[in-house]
Scaffold this motif. Structure first.
Motif, mmCIF file in Angstrom:
data_model
loop_
_atom_site.group_PDB
_atom_site.id
_atom_site.type_symbol
_atom_site.label_atom_id
_atom_site.label_comp_id
_atom_site.label_asym_id
_atom_site.label_seq_id
_atom_site.Cartn_x
_atom_site.Cartn_y
_atom_site.Cartn_z
ATOM 1 N N UNK A 50 27.443 25.323 -26.080
ATOM 2 C CA UNK A 50 28.536 26.292 -26.103
ATOM 3 C C UNK A 50 29.309 26.186 -24.795
ATOM 4 N N UNK A 51 30.554 25.801 -24.881
ATOM 5 C CA UNK A 51 31.371 25.623 -23.683
ATOM 6 C C UNK A 51 32.421 26.710 -23.529
ATOM 7 N N UNK A 52 32.744 27.408 -24.597
ATOM 8 C CA UNK A 52 33.748 28.467 -24.540
ATOM 9 C C UNK A 52 33.054 29.820 -24.449
ATOM 10 N N UNK A 53 33.275 30.515 -23.358
ATOM 11 C CA UNK A 53 32.668 31.819 -23.153
ATOM 12 C C UNK A 53 33.596 32.911 -23.705
ATOM 13 N N UNK A 54 33.020 34.031 -24.145
ATOM 14 C CA UNK A 54 33.862 35.143 -24.600
ATOM 15 C C UNK A 54 34.826 35.581 -23.498
ATOM 16 N N UNK A 55 35.972 36.105 -23.910
ATOM 17 C CA UNK A 55 37.006 36.506 -22.967
ATOM 18 C C UNK A 55 36.476 37.502 -21.938
ATOM 19 N N UNK A 56 35.596 38.409 -22.383
ATOM 20 C CA UNK A 56 35.088 39.424 -21.467
ATOM 21 C C UNK A 56 34.209 38.826 -20.371
ATOM 22 N N UNK A 57 33.743 37.594 -20.555
ATOM 23 C CA UNK A 57 32.886 36.942 -19.565
ATOM 24 C C UNK A 57 33.659 36.002 -18.651
ATOM 25 N N UNK A 58 34.996 35.990 -18.775
ATOM 26 C CA UNK A 58 35.812 35.123 -17.924
ATOM 27 C C UNK A 58 36.791 35.990 -17.142
ATOM 28 N N UNK A 59 36.947 35.670 -15.871
ATOM 29 C CA UNK A 59 37.921 36.381 -15.045
ATOM 30 C C UNK A 59 38.446 35.431 -13.979
ATOM 31 N N UNK A 60 39.583 35.735 -13.442
ATOM 32 C CA UNK A 60 40.176 34.872 -12.419
ATOM 33 C C UNK A 60 40.422 35.595 -11.108
ATOM 34 N N UNK A 61 39.922 36.845 -11.022
ATOM 35 C CA UNK A 61 40.075 37.614 -9.786
ATOM 36 C C UNK A 61 38.915 38.593 -9.671
ATOM 37 N N UNK A 113 38.785 42.348 1.024
ATOM 38 C CA UNK A 113 39.953 41.607 0.546
ATOM 39 C C UNK A 113 39.666 40.942 -0.799
ATOM 40 N N UNK A 114 40.590 41.070 -1.728
ATOM 41 C CA UNK A 114 40.357 40.585 -3.091
ATOM 42 C C UNK A 114 40.301 39.063 -3.126
ATOM 43 N N UNK A 115 39.621 38.551 -4.140
ATOM 44 C CA UNK A 115 39.510 37.117 -4.377
ATOM 45 C C UNK A 115 40.292 36.786 -5.644
ATOM 46 N N UNK A 116 41.274 35.892 -5.530
ATOM 47 C CA UNK A 116 42.069 35.470 -6.683
ATOM 48 C C UNK A 116 42.170 33.949 -6.705
ATOM 49 N N UNK A 117 42.247 33.401 -7.923
ATOM 50 C CA UNK A 117 42.411 31.961 -8.087
ATOM 51 C C UNK A 117 43.705 31.705 -8.850
ATOM 52 N N UNK A 118 44.718 31.203 -8.156
ATOM 53 C CA UNK A 118 45.998 30.927 -8.802
ATOM 54 C C UNK A 118 45.857 29.837 -9.861
ATOM 55 N N UNK A 119 44.964 28.864 -9.607
ATOM 56 C CA UNK A 119 44.764 27.795 -10.586
ATOM 57 C C UNK A 119 44.182 28.343 -11.879
ATOM 58 N N UNK A 120 43.202 29.241 -11.759
ATOM 59 C CA UNK A 120 42.599 29.814 -12.968
ATOM 60 C C UNK A 120 43.565 30.759 -13.675
ATOM 61 N N UNK A 121 44.397 31.460 -12.914
ATOM 62 C CA UNK A 121 45.405 32.318 -13.540
ATOM 63 C C UNK A 121 46.401 31.471 -14.333
#
Length: 400
Positions: free
Chosen positions: A289-300, A318-326
């Motif tokens: 299984x390579x696709x995780x449910x939406x609730x288990x993925x975040x980019x910040x 200070x918050x952590x954000x990933x522009x690449x993942x966004x």
């Protein structure tokens, strides 16, 4: 029985914690005109290492009288409440004696047996004054260095080097190392799990403690490095054991499992593979299984830690954000809340948040039906999986 129940309500303190404690007595009064009010605050259900500071409201008390068995024991001599409050500090040692002021004022209710051994507490006496207390009695709090813990790395009889002995608590020392704290909670017979020390894998404890003690770089300031993981918690001993175990383990981004008759703990860090699985080990179906449910993925990631300079109040790191993942998700930020109530460094909280954000993007689950060759793999072990038909070559995995 009531005394035991009351003791359970007093927390276990690990690391450095600012705490107000639990009232042990009602507001007793004494003196010819009842001009003295007394308060006893139980801070911890076990002996602690130090009460380094005392605060009245937001102000640190900088000058105390000595505690030598007089009616002026602990007299505060500076500040707004000078000569109006007496505060005595007790660490809960096995040799501490009864508080002189309390037993003198209440010889029947607080007699020589009220020594509080094994209970860290503050005793305070307030002298009536309508001017000083015009806004009411001040909030009394103490900055405590928590319980002393056993360190197998300092035990020459347990693979280490030093004078620590697991059966001799008098040889233990204060530490905010989460691995040592977790082992102590597992062993504690009064308010913890009460496990035998023989059921703890001390080799793994030492390895986890070493990871926690690694120096990591931080932005220049008073220091340029800090320890990778540190833990400061006041544990509620009325909740299930697993809740406190999880709270401690989270401060080192790790986990603990019971397997093969031993408690085995791991700190959050890369580990060399414990096992290898290949096509030859597989005897049945393979699910990937390579696709995780939406609730288990975040980019910040955002959350709070405990800031010492603000009297140990929660503060957002200070918050952590990933522009690449966004960009990949086509939206952002998608937040995950990660609070760190046992962490007193914003940099440790940020490091943990970075790891959590990255892990949410790299989840792959493989379910294998294996033969007896996989029998020795335990939950928590790390290893590699090679499945040629699926194009998987030595993928790093952890057994869940």
């Amino acid at each position: 029985v009531q005394a035991l129940n009351d003791q359970v309500k007093v927390p276990l303190i690990y690391g450095t914690v600012l705490i107000s404690g639990m009232n042990v007595i009602p507001p007793w009064t004494s003196g010819p005109q009842n001009e003295y009010m007394h308060q006893v605050l139980a801070l911890a259900g076990r002996e602690i290492s130090a009460i380094s500071k005392v605060y009245l409201n937001q102000d640190e008390v900088t000058s105390f009288g000595a505690v030598s068995g007089t009616l002026d024991d602990g007299l505060i001599t500076t500040g707004e409440f000078a000569n109006k409050i007496r505060v005595r500090r007790y660490l809960g040692t096995s040799t501490q004696t009864v508080d002189y002021i309390l037993t003198t004022a209440f010889p029947t209710s607080w007699d020589a047996t009220h020594r509080g051994r094994g209970i860290a507490y503050l005793a305070a006496q307030y002298t009536y004054d309508t001017t000083v207390y015009r806004s009411g009695k001040p909030l009394l709090r103490a900055l405590c260095d928590g319980h002393k813990v056993y360190d197998p790395r300092k035990d020459s009889t347990n693979g280490g080097s030093g004078s620590h002995r697991v059966a001799t608590p008098s040889t233990w020392e204060f530490s905010a190392n989460p691995a040592l704290i977790l082992a102590d909670y597992l062993m504690d017979a009064s308010l913890g799990m009460g496990e035998s020390d023989t059921r703890i894998d001390w080799t793994l404890v030492a390895a986890a403690a070493n990871i926690c003690d690694e120096d990591v770089a931080i932005p220049p300031g008073p220091s340029t490095t800090e320890k990778r993981y540190r833990c400061s918690l006041a544990l509620d001993c009325t909740v299930p054991y697993e809740q406190n175990i999880d709270a401690i383990a989270q401060t080192m981004r790790g986990y603990v499992i019971y397997s093969g008759g031993k408690w085995r703990m791991y700190a959050g860090a890369w580990r060399s593979p414990d096992f290898t699985l290949t096509d030859d080990d597989v005897i049945g179906k393979v699910e990937i299984r390579t696709a995780m449910p939406y609730r288990d993925r975040w980019n910040a990631v955002r959350g709070q830690y405990i800031e010492p300079s603000l009297l140990y109040q929660p503060l957002e790191y200070p918050v952590i954000r990933s522009s690449a993942d966004e960009a990949t998700d086509g939206e952002g930020p998608v937040w995950r809340e990660l609070n760190a109530p046992g962490v007193t460094s914003q940099y440790q909280a940020q490091r943990d948040a970075i790891v959590m954000q990255r892990m949410s993007r790299r989840k792959v689950r493989i379910v294998l039906d294996c033969g007896i060759s996989a029998f020795k793999i335990r939950p928590g072990d790390t290893g590699t999986v090679t499945l040629s038909e699926w194009g998987i070559d030595a993928m790093s995995v952890r057994c869940t």
